[in-house]
Design an enzyme around this catalytic site. Sequence first.
Site, PDB file in Angstrom:
ATOM      1  N   SER A  26      47.352  55.502  46.783  1.00 40.27           N
ATOM      2  CA  SER A  26      46.500  54.518  46.370  1.00 40.27           C
ATOM      3  C   SER A  26      45.165  54.109  47.286  1.00 40.27           C
ATOM      4  O   SER A  26      44.772  52.901  47.493  1.00 40.27           O
ATOM      5  CB  SER A  26      47.247  52.864  46.285  1.00 40.27           C
ATOM      6  OG  SER A  26      48.047  52.832  47.699  1.00 40.27           O
ATOM      7  N   ASN A 109      57.084  47.218  50.293  1.00 43.70           N
ATOM      8  CA  ASN A 109      56.982  46.425  49.146  1.00 43.70           C
ATOM      9  C   ASN A 109      56.587  44.836  49.446  1.00 43.70           C
ATOM     10  O   ASN A 109      55.921  44.365  48.711  1.00 43.70           O
ATOM     11  CB  ASN A 109      58.642  46.495  48.649  1.00 43.70           C
ATOM     12  CG  ASN A 109      58.790  47.768  47.875  1.00 43.70           C
ATOM     13  OD1 ASN A 109      57.814  48.842  47.929  1.00 43.70           O
ATOM     14  ND2 ASN A 109      59.868  48.019  47.553  1.00 43.70           N
ATOM     15  N   THR A 154      25.796  24.522  14.159  1.00 39.65           N
ATOM     16  CA  THR A 154      27.201  25.066  13.991  1.00 39.65           C
ATOM     17  C   THR A 154      27.103  26.193  12.868  1.00 39.65           C
ATOM     18  O   THR A 154      26.252  26.156  12.181  1.00 39.65           O
ATOM     19  CB  THR A 154      28.258  23.960  13.166  1.00 39.65           C
ATOM     20  OG1 THR A 154      27.601  23.370  12.084  1.00 39.65           O
ATOM     21  CG2 THR A 154      27.982  22.569  14.248  1.00 39.65           C
ATOM     22  N   HIS A 155      27.861  27.357  13.012  1.00 36.46           N
ATOM     23  CA  HIS A 155      27.925  28.338  12.243  1.00 36.46           C
ATOM     24  C   HIS A 155      26.509  28.954  12.349  1.00 36.46           C
ATOM     25  O   HIS A 155      26.165  29.705  11.754  1.00 36.46           O
ATOM     26  CB  HIS A 155      27.958  28.097  10.980  1.00 36.46           C
ATOM     27  CG  HIS A 155      29.323  27.343  10.539  1.00 36.46           C
ATOM     28  ND1 HIS A 155      30.578  27.891  10.412  1.00 36.46           N
ATOM     29  CD2 HIS A 155      29.391  25.815  10.498  1.00 36.46           C
ATOM     30  CE1 HIS A 155      31.513  26.672  10.109  1.00 36.46           C
ATOM     31  NE2 HIS A 155      30.866  25.757  10.329  1.00 36.46           N
ATOM     32  N   SER A 274      11.761  47.995  27.314  1.00 36.33           N
ATOM     33  CA  SER A 274      11.679  49.081  26.576  1.00 36.33           C
ATOM     34  C   SER A 274      11.245  50.255  27.126  1.00 36.33           C
ATOM     35  O   SER A 274      10.024  50.188  27.691  1.00 36.33           O
ATOM     36  CB  SER A 274      11.552  49.156  25.177  1.00 36.33           C
ATOM     37  OG  SER A 274      11.302  50.285  24.441  1.00 36.33           O
ATOM     38  N   LYS A 280       8.070  45.088  24.473  1.00 36.62           N
ATOM     39  CA  LYS A 280       9.326  44.702  24.875  1.00 36.62           C
ATOM     40  C   LYS A 280       9.609  43.739  25.925  1.00 36.62           C
ATOM     41  O   LYS A 280       9.099  44.001  27.095  1.00 36.62           O
ATOM     42  CB  LYS A 280      10.417  45.485  24.344  1.00 36.62           C
ATOM     43  CG  LYS A 280      10.157  46.028  22.969  1.00 36.62           C
ATOM     44  CD  LYS A 280      10.931  45.222  21.822  1.00 36.62           C
ATOM     45  CE  LYS A 280      12.330  45.350  21.766  1.00 36.62           C
ATOM     46  NZ  LYS A 280      13.102  44.362  20.861  1.00 36.62           N
ATOM     47  N   ASN A 282      13.203  42.046  26.939  1.00 39.07           N
ATOM     48  CA  ASN A 282      14.624  42.031  26.446  1.00 39.07           C
ATOM     49  C   ASN A 282      15.468  41.410  27.209  1.00 39.07           C
ATOM     50  O   ASN A 282      15.503  41.311  28.300  1.00 39.07           O
ATOM     51  CB  ASN A 282      15.200  43.479  26.079  1.00 39.07           C
ATOM     52  CG  ASN A 282      14.370  44.239  25.030  1.00 39.07           C
ATOM     53  OD1 ASN A 282      13.957  43.599  23.927  1.00 39.07           O
ATOM     54  ND2 ASN A 282      14.094  45.364  25.299  1.00 39.07           N
ATOM     55  N   GLU A 287      22.923  40.212  27.932  1.00 40.28           N
ATOM     56  CA  GLU A 287      23.996  40.975  27.086  1.00 40.28           C
ATOM     57  C   GLU A 287      24.771  41.564  27.952  1.00 40.28           C
ATOM     58  O   GLU A 287      26.242  41.703  27.457  1.00 40.28           O
ATOM     59  CB  GLU A 287      23.006  42.297  26.394  1.00 40.28           C
ATOM     60  CG  GLU A 287      22.110  41.517  25.449  1.00 40.28           C
ATOM     61  CD  GLU A 287      21.002  42.498  24.613  1.00 40.28           C
ATOM     62  OE1 GLU A 287      20.323  41.916  24.069  1.00 40.28           O
ATOM     63  OE2 GLU A 287      20.723  43.681  25.420  1.00 40.28           O
ATOM     64  N   TYR A 314      61.109  46.393  42.936  1.00 43.92           N
ATOM     65  CA  TYR A 314      59.995  47.236  43.061  1.00 43.92           C
ATOM     66  C   TYR A 314      59.747  48.340  42.093  1.00 43.92           C
ATOM     67  O   TYR A 314      60.738  49.036  42.308  1.00 43.92           O
ATOM     68  CB  TYR A 314      59.630  47.256  44.605  1.00 43.92           C
ATOM     69  CG  TYR A 314      58.200  48.207  44.652  1.00 43.92           C
ATOM     70  CD1 TYR A 314      56.947  47.394  44.676  1.00 43.92           C
ATOM     71  CD2 TYR A 314      58.000  49.632  44.635  1.00 43.92           C
ATOM     72  CE1 TYR A 314      55.750  48.018  44.768  1.00 43.92           C
ATOM     73  CE2 TYR A 314      56.840  50.089  44.521  1.00 43.92           C
ATOM     74  CZ  TYR A 314      55.632  49.388  44.706  1.00 43.92           C
ATOM     75  OH  TYR A 314      54.392  50.057  45.026  1.00 43.92           O
ATOM     76  N   GLN A 319      51.404  49.753  41.784  1.00 46.14           N
ATOM     77  CA  GLN A 319      50.361  50.061  42.480  1.00 46.14           C
ATOM     78  C   GLN A 319      49.329  50.129  41.769  1.00 46.14           C
ATOM     79  O   GLN A 319      48.067  49.880  42.188  1.00 46.14           O
ATOM     80  CB  GLN A 319      50.631  51.362  42.993  1.00 46.14           C
ATOM     81  CG  GLN A 319      49.668  52.146  43.735  1.00 46.14           C
ATOM     82  CD  GLN A 319      49.921  53.266  44.601  1.00 46.14           C
ATOM     83  OE1 GLN A 319      50.793  53.042  45.538  1.00 46.14           O
ATOM     84  NE2 GLN A 319      49.678  54.411  44.036  1.00 46.14           N
TER      85      GLN A 319
HETATM   86  N1  ARG Z   1      50.928  51.501  47.706  1.00 42.35           N
HETATM   87  C1  ARG Z   1      52.052  50.722  46.901  1.00 42.35           C
HETATM   88  C2  ARG Z   1      51.497  49.682  46.124  1.00 42.35           C
HETATM   89  O1  ARG Z   1      50.522  49.335  46.138  1.00 42.35           O
HETATM   90  C3  ARG Z   1      52.935  50.218  48.087  1.00 42.35           C
HETATM   91  C4  ARG Z   1      54.043  51.136  48.592  1.00 42.35           C
HETATM   92  C5  ARG Z   1      55.318  50.735  47.971  1.00 42.35           C
HETATM   93  N2  ARG Z   1      56.018  52.071  47.811  1.00 42.35           N
HETATM   94  C6  ARG Z   1      57.487  52.542  47.756  1.00 42.35           C
HETATM   95  N3  ARG Z   1      57.567  53.552  47.340  1.00 42.35           N
HETATM   96  N4  ARG Z   1      58.049  51.684  47.606  1.00 42.35           N
HETATM   97  O2  ARG Z   1      52.449  48.881  45.530  1.00 42.35           O
END
Ligand code: ARG
Length: 483
Positions: A26, A109, A154-155, A274, A280, A282, A287, A314, A319
Amino acid sequence: MASEESSDVVRRDRFSGGPARGFLSSMADDERIFAADLATDRAHVVMLAEQGIVDDEEATAILSALDEVEQAGFDALPDGEDVHAAIETAVINRVGDVGGKMHTARSRNDEVATCIRYRLREDVLDMVEATLGLRKSLTEVAETHAETVMPGYTHLQPAQPTTVGHYLLSYEQAVARDTARLFDAYGRVNRSPLGSAAFAGTPFDVDRERTAELLGFDGVAANSMDAVSSRDFLVEVVAALANLATTVSGLAEDLVVFSNKGLVELSDDYSSTSSIMPQKKNPDTLELVRATAGDAAAGLNGLLTTLKGLPRAYNRDLQNATPHAWETVDAVSEAVAVAAGAAATATWDEDALAEAAGEGFSTATGVADLLAMVGVPFRKAHEMVASAAETGSDYAALDAAAEEILDDSLSAYVEREAVEAALDPAESVASRDSTGGPAPEAVAAGLTEAKETVAADETTLADARGALAETADRLDEEVSRYA
Ligand code: ARG
């Protein structure tokens, strides 16, 4: 940075990651929680020392290594499955085995759940600030144009005249509820999971209230299994943002339509052109603001579907849940700032608005109201004005319809002057003075209330920011005892 090459202390050689190394990591999303993880590590180590779980010299060594890791920055971290493992590896690389005591009595965790909440607090407060910026722009322009008559739809059909002030305050009120929802969510984000360990607590004599206090949380997320597993705090923040983005998409759409009708002109800063059509101008920014509601809804949906059916406790799916929240925060905060700027700088064309305000017999309801006020059943009055509308929208048409439907001339019911006044868009607006209505005094009351609510919310925001800043200072102070 000489010793940063040793392998991730969590994976070691056996779980080096193999072909799935990148997939498991991560790191790409974790820069956002780098500072949060350093704070979490510091609070945890201070608590471990205070509880006698590590001794003061050990705490000193770990805390000084954390300072160096912070100085070197996120990009200097050794490779790791995530920022938690990478920081721990960097600490051990610097101070040796003693660094391995940092992870006593916790798990990634509870650590990651703490980091997300710690960082999200700032994001929620930034989002609150963004809503306040938008509300202030809307209120300022509403004040300038408190009595500028405009068509109300409205509408998307001309319905009844209103004022720009009344119209803009309608969005201010909606966004004020988004501010309130964010504040409300903040209270539930602001609890500490730290000390829950993997999910089942720890035999060490940890002081969870102390780490919560050191990190500025309002208290602990008590049940250790809930604390590491639950991400409903992400859902409610993202839901609030999706709601906000949806509201703002309506504002953007209105301004696109109004500029199309020549009622409002966006400033060049919020317009695009544009590549082929030189004439143009815009409303592209609006948007994109409108489209952001899609991104936010996607974020909410991504989050909910990732979380759906996850078993306790967990699971690594979590993640992938977090980035949905970060992406939504970033997308919505940008869109809200742009909407605020576009609204603040647009020019309302008072003549065009006045002209359009009377289009489509928009004052018809006022004439029916007038008749109902002298005792004609509203349904009958409605029928009479509807019948007039088939031929015209002036006094003559109304009079003819009165003869036909009410069996008498219109003047038998109400004075001609009163009817003419009801047909005038500005008079029509002035007559609708019920609470929250478009009449000048009702809009003035709305403006006062909007300003008071903005000021109160600004105070709440400043207090929350002040508490976080104080916390950061206090943590620094506690850490400095181990220098
Ligand atoms: N990077 C992980 C997360 O964002 C946390 C790691 C926990 N990993 C685990 N294998 N228990 O959740």
